[in-house]
Motif scaffolding. Structure first.
Motif, mmCIF file in Angstrom:
data_model
loop_
_atom_site.group_PDB
_atom_site.id
_atom_site.type_symbol
_atom_site.label_atom_id
_atom_site.label_comp_id
_atom_site.label_asym_id
_atom_site.label_seq_id
_atom_site.Cartn_x
_atom_site.Cartn_y
_atom_site.Cartn_z
ATOM 1 N N ARG A 18 0.827 -1.276 -0.041
ATOM 2 C CA ARG A 18 0.154 -0.029 -0.042
ATOM 3 C C ARG A 18 0.902 1.029 -0.141
ATOM 4 N NH1 ARG A 18 -2.332 -3.177 3.947
ATOM 5 N NH2 ARG A 18 -1.651 -1.990 5.617
ATOM 6 N N ALA A 19 2.180 1.076 0.592
ATOM 7 C CA ALA A 19 3.050 2.344 0.553
ATOM 8 C C ALA A 19 3.676 2.608 -0.728
ATOM 9 C CB ALA A 19 4.186 1.986 1.482
ATOM 10 N N PHE A 20 3.890 1.636 -1.436
ATOM 11 C CA PHE A 20 4.623 1.870 -2.809
ATOM 12 C C PHE A 20 4.072 0.879 -3.873
ATOM 13 C CE2 PHE A 20 7.843 0.719 0.400
ATOM 14 C CZ PHE A 20 7.965 -0.596 -0.004
ATOM 15 N N ASP A 21 4.050 1.210 -5.169
ATOM 16 C CA ASP A 21 3.837 0.377 -6.211
ATOM 17 C C ASP A 21 4.953 -0.330 -6.664
ATOM 18 O OD1 ASP A 21 3.090 -0.767 -8.619
ATOM 19 O OD2 ASP A 21 1.880 0.972 -9.304
ATOM 20 N N HIS A 22 4.880 -1.622 -6.473
ATOM 21 C CA HIS A 22 6.060 -2.565 -6.703
ATOM 22 C C HIS A 22 6.222 -2.785 -8.267
ATOM 23 C CE1 HIS A 22 5.437 -3.502 -2.499
ATOM 24 N NE2 HIS A 22 6.636 -4.452 -2.584
ATOM 25 N N ASP A 23 5.266 -2.642 -8.898
ATOM 26 C CA ASP A 23 5.498 -2.499 -10.614
ATOM 27 C C ASP A 23 6.149 -1.224 -10.904
ATOM 28 O OD1 ASP A 23 4.165 -5.130 -10.844
ATOM 29 O OD2 ASP A 23 2.339 -4.219 -10.997
ATOM 30 N N GLU A 24 5.899 -0.061 -10.311
ATOM 31 C CA GLU A 24 6.562 1.077 -10.834
ATOM 32 C C GLU A 24 7.950 1.102 -9.962
ATOM 33 O OE1 GLU A 24 5.957 6.020 -9.712
ATOM 34 O OE2 GLU A 24 4.673 4.500 -9.162
ATOM 35 N N HIS A 25 8.054 0.759 -8.908
ATOM 36 C CA HIS A 25 9.572 0.861 -8.530
ATOM 37 C C HIS A 25 10.305 -0.670 -8.531
ATOM 38 C CE1 HIS A 25 8.643 4.637 -6.965
ATOM 39 N NE2 HIS A 25 7.326 4.319 -6.523
ATOM 40 N N ASP A 26 11.431 -0.580 -8.386
ATOM 41 C CA ASP A 26 12.647 -1.820 -8.304
ATOM 42 C C ASP A 26 12.779 -2.020 -6.708
ATOM 43 O OD1 ASP A 26 14.151 -3.698 -8.591
ATOM 44 O OD2 ASP A 26 15.662 -2.546 -9.420
ATOM 45 N N VAL A 27 11.948 -3.098 -6.076
ATOM 46 C CA VAL A 27 12.172 -3.454 -4.666
ATOM 47 C C VAL A 27 12.672 -4.550 -4.542
ATOM 48 C CG1 VAL A 27 10.649 -3.550 -2.563
ATOM 49 C CG2 VAL A 27 9.822 -1.982 -4.591
ATOM 50 N N VAL A 28 13.742 -4.721 -3.571
ATOM 51 C CA VAL A 28 14.296 -5.752 -3.092
ATOM 52 C C VAL A 28 14.262 -5.957 -1.630
ATOM 53 C CG1 VAL A 28 16.637 -6.934 -2.707
ATOM 54 C CG2 VAL A 28 16.049 -5.652 -4.832
ATOM 55 N N TYR A 29 13.591 -7.010 -0.945
ATOM 56 C CA TYR A 29 13.506 -7.350 0.314
ATOM 57 C C TYR A 29 14.711 -8.337 0.792
ATOM 58 C CZ TYR A 29 8.689 -5.661 -0.035
ATOM 59 O OH TYR A 29 7.573 -4.927 -0.234
ATOM 60 N N ALA A 30 15.359 -7.767 1.630
ATOM 61 C CA ALA A 30 16.610 -8.447 2.442
ATOM 62 C C ALA A 30 16.030 -8.829 3.936
ATOM 63 C CB ALA A 30 17.778 -7.630 2.454
ATOM 64 N N GLY A 31 16.397 -9.925 4.010
ATOM 65 C CA GLY A 31 16.118 -10.614 5.503
ATOM 66 C C GLY A 31 16.120 -12.162 5.582
ATOM 67 N N PRO A 32 15.885 -12.750 6.727
ATOM 68 C CA PRO A 32 15.926 -14.061 6.864
ATOM 69 C C PRO A 32 14.922 -14.792 6.020
ATOM 70 C CG PRO A 32 15.865 -12.932 9.133
ATOM 71 C CD PRO A 32 15.556 -11.926 7.844
ATOM 72 N N ALA A 33 15.287 -16.123 5.607
ATOM 73 C CA ALA A 33 14.509 -16.871 5.013
ATOM 74 C C ALA A 33 12.821 -16.956 5.414
ATOM 75 C CB ALA A 33 14.834 -18.171 4.793
ATOM 76 N N ARG A 281 -8.979 4.260 14.830
ATOM 77 C CA ARG A 281 -9.419 5.562 15.587
ATOM 78 C C ARG A 281 -9.001 6.728 14.733
ATOM 79 N NH1 ARG A 281 -11.728 7.579 19.794
ATOM 80 N NH2 ARG A 281 -11.044 9.444 20.813
ATOM 81 N N THR A 282 -7.792 6.704 14.191
ATOM 82 C CA THR A 282 -7.392 8.141 13.177
ATOM 83 C C THR A 282 -7.496 7.902 12.033
ATOM 84 O OG1 THR A 282 -5.047 7.309 13.139
ATOM 85 C CG2 THR A 282 -5.801 8.251 15.320
ATOM 86 N N GLY A 283 -7.424 6.602 11.212
ATOM 87 C CA GLY A 283 -7.406 6.661 9.946
ATOM 88 C C GLY A 283 -5.918 6.554 9.514
ATOM 89 N N VAL A 284 -4.942 6.468 10.177
ATOM 90 C CA VAL A 284 -3.679 6.598 9.723
ATOM 91 C C VAL A 284 -2.819 5.285 10.151
ATOM 92 C CG1 VAL A 284 -1.389 7.674 10.078
ATOM 93 C CG2 VAL A 284 -3.483 8.942 9.977
ATOM 94 N N HIS A 285 -2.583 4.573 9.145
ATOM 95 C CA HIS A 285 -1.648 3.390 9.242
ATOM 96 C C HIS A 285 -0.257 3.902 9.348
ATOM 97 C CE1 HIS A 285 0.393 -0.403 8.399
ATOM 98 N NE2 HIS A 285 -0.725 -0.903 8.804
ATOM 99 N N LEU A 286 0.566 3.765 10.477
ATOM 100 C CA LEU A 286 1.672 4.284 10.609
ATOM 101 C C LEU A 286 2.823 4.014 9.401
ATOM 102 C CD1 LEU A 286 2.043 4.279 14.404
ATOM 103 C CD2 LEU A 286 1.527 6.302 12.994
ATOM 104 N N ASP A 287 3.037 2.611 9.531
ATOM 105 C CA ASP A 287 3.962 2.099 8.457
ATOM 106 C C ASP A 287 3.792 2.647 7.125
ATOM 107 O OD1 ASP A 287 5.616 0.814 10.269
ATOM 108 O OD2 ASP A 287 4.044 -0.625 10.431
ATOM 109 N N THR A 288 2.544 2.337 6.713
ATOM 110 C CA THR A 288 2.142 2.671 5.295
ATOM 111 C C THR A 288 2.284 4.101 5.010
ATOM 112 O OG1 THR A 288 0.576 1.125 5.295
ATOM 113 C CG2 THR A 288 0.166 2.368 3.447
ATOM 114 N N VAL A 289 1.801 4.940 5.761
ATOM 115 C CA VAL A 289 1.671 6.469 5.727
ATOM 116 C C VAL A 289 3.366 7.001 5.362
ATOM 117 C CG1 VAL A 289 0.989 8.708 6.369
ATOM 118 C CG2 VAL A 289 -0.454 6.912 6.185
ATOM 119 N N ASP A 290 4.056 6.388 6.599
ATOM 120 C CA ASP A 290 5.463 6.822 6.780
ATOM 121 C C ASP A 290 6.318 6.842 5.483
ATOM 122 O OD1 ASP A 290 8.164 7.381 7.417
ATOM 123 O OD2 ASP A 290 7.798 6.544 9.478
ATOM 124 N N MET A 291 6.145 5.211 4.987
ATOM 125 C CA MET A 291 7.062 4.853 3.904
ATOM 126 C C MET A 291 6.491 5.604 2.539
ATOM 127 S SD MET A 291 7.863 0.907 4.563
ATOM 128 C CE MET A 291 6.091 0.238 4.759
#
Length: 398
Positions: A18-33, A281-291
């Motif tokens: 919801r924060a960014f379009d994965h088709d528009e941007h080149d996104v790589v996720y790094a983390g444990p399996a 309560r506020t309509g703001v999803h912190l992670d999504t709006v922040d990113m």
């Protein structure tokens, strides 16, 4: 835009798609399996598996030299400082290590806020303990960079605190990692929110029902939202004093008879259901709006929903990690599950081993959920009744 995500979360809970379009941007996720595995198959992205026992920044430096990125996101507290280090080394916009440390090291944050005239508990780093301290009574021995009350011990007095420190003296870099702190009486509250260019977009104040320290020792804990605009503004003042301009924060304070006292703050949202409570309560999803705001360079107002006035939310958390991997049997009275105030809940499956990792993720807990209603006091009473009515019985490891 090229985006690197340091991923150690539930994909759907953070809301990356919801924060960014994965088709528009080149996104790589790094983390444990195990974390990469929870990314839905339809999401267009790259994946970079990281070893869980090796420093994240060390593993990513060679990769970043070959593949520059425009943004690095880290939504888990333990990844915020490594992300800041990599941003500075590779010239990537975003929080730098000096600011990240101010939202991580409890000694550093108290030093800054004390100079800013904001009340904090009296404290000393273990590297500079005096012969006597200027207060009497209980003393808290606390890791400088841990979260969720892990490693915190409340001692009866300074002599007991010094004895504990001496007993642990053989532990690696104990002196550099710990502090002592004045114990203060009063209810503890959590203030979560998002600032954009220093101004609050959404702030939630919730008081703890039970304590995080009790939770670490096996007792249930919870939170209930309530209205406290002056406390919300005080928390924002603390965050700004620490260099926070555009960021998500989770701050804890103790409410003494003489007003609020700062305890600690992190540059991420609160655990358990605090983020969903704020969103409802506020309509703001912190992670999504922040990113989304970071990617766009302007406040992502289109992702902010209409708030729901007149409704307050709370959550309850029965820990799972205290059973050391053993299965548990959870007994919940039927009237609890049928109560109209109960919004959602999750019970640990019978016979399934519990987690050994401490924390507040609902999927790792014995019993957890959210409640809602028009009166915070009624919600708090519901939590206390439920804490007394629900039993969690450990089974036997096979």
């Amino acid at each position: 835009m090229r985006i690197l995500v340091l991923h150690q979360n539930k994909f759907e809970r953070v809301g990356y798609d919801r924060a960014f379009d994965h088709d528009e941007h080149d996104v790589v996720y790094a983390g444990p399996a195990e974390d990469l595995d929870n990314i839905p198959a339809h999401v267009r992205c790259g994946k970079l598996e990281l070893a869980p026992d090796s420093p994240v920044a060390d593993q990513l430096r060679p990769w970043l030299r070959e593949r520059p990125v425009d943004r690095i996101f880290a939504r888990r507290e333990l990844l915020i400082l490594p992300a800041a280090v990599l941003r500075e080394e590779f010239g990537i916009p975003g929080m730098r290590p000096a600011v990240a440390l101010q939202f991580r090291d409890k000694v550093v944050m108290k030093e800054i806020l004390d100079r800013a005239g904001i009340r904090v508990p009296r404290w000393y780093p273990v590297t500079a303990l005096p012969e006597r301290i200027p207060w009497s009574g209980k003393v808290v021995v606390k890791p400088r960079a841990a979260n969720a009350s892990r490693g915190v011990v409340v001692c009866d007095d300074y002599a007991a605190a010094r004895a504990l420190i001496a007993e642990r003296g053989g532990e690696p870099v104990l002196a550099e990692q710990y502090e002592i702190e004045e114990y203060l009486d009063g209810p503890v509250c959590a203030i979560d929110g998002f600032l954009f260019r220093g101004e609050p977009v959404a702030v939630q104040v919730a008081r703890y029902v039970g304590t995080c320290l009790d939770y670490e020792h096996g007792k249930p804990s919870g939170t209930v939202q309530y209205d406290a605009p002056e406390l919300a503004e005080w928390a924002c003042r603390c965050v700004r004093a620490l260099g926070g301009e555009t960021l998500t924060f989770h701050l804890e304070a103790i409410l003494t008879a003489d007003g609020p006292v700062f305890l600690e703050v992190a540059a991420r949202g609160g655990g358990g259901h605090l983020g969903e409570m704020l969103f409802r309560r506020t309509g703001v999803h912190l992670d999504t709006v922040d990113m989304a705001t970071d990617v766009r360079g302007e406040l992502a107002t289109d992702l902010i929903r209409e708030p729901t006035p007149g409704t307050y939310y709370g959550d309850f958390l029965f820990p799972g990690h205290v059973y050391a991997g053993a299965p548990v049997s959870v007994s919940v009275p039927p009237e609890v599950l049928a109560d109209p105030m109960l919004v959602k809940y999750q019970i640990h499956p019978e016979g399934v081993p519990t987690t050994t990792a401490p924390g507040y993720r609902p999927e790792h807990l014995a019993f957890s959920g959210m409640i809602a209603g028009p009166d915070p006091a009624t919600l708090e009473s519901w939590l206390w009744r439920t804490f007394a009515a629900v039993t969690v019985s450990p089974g036997v490891l096979r």
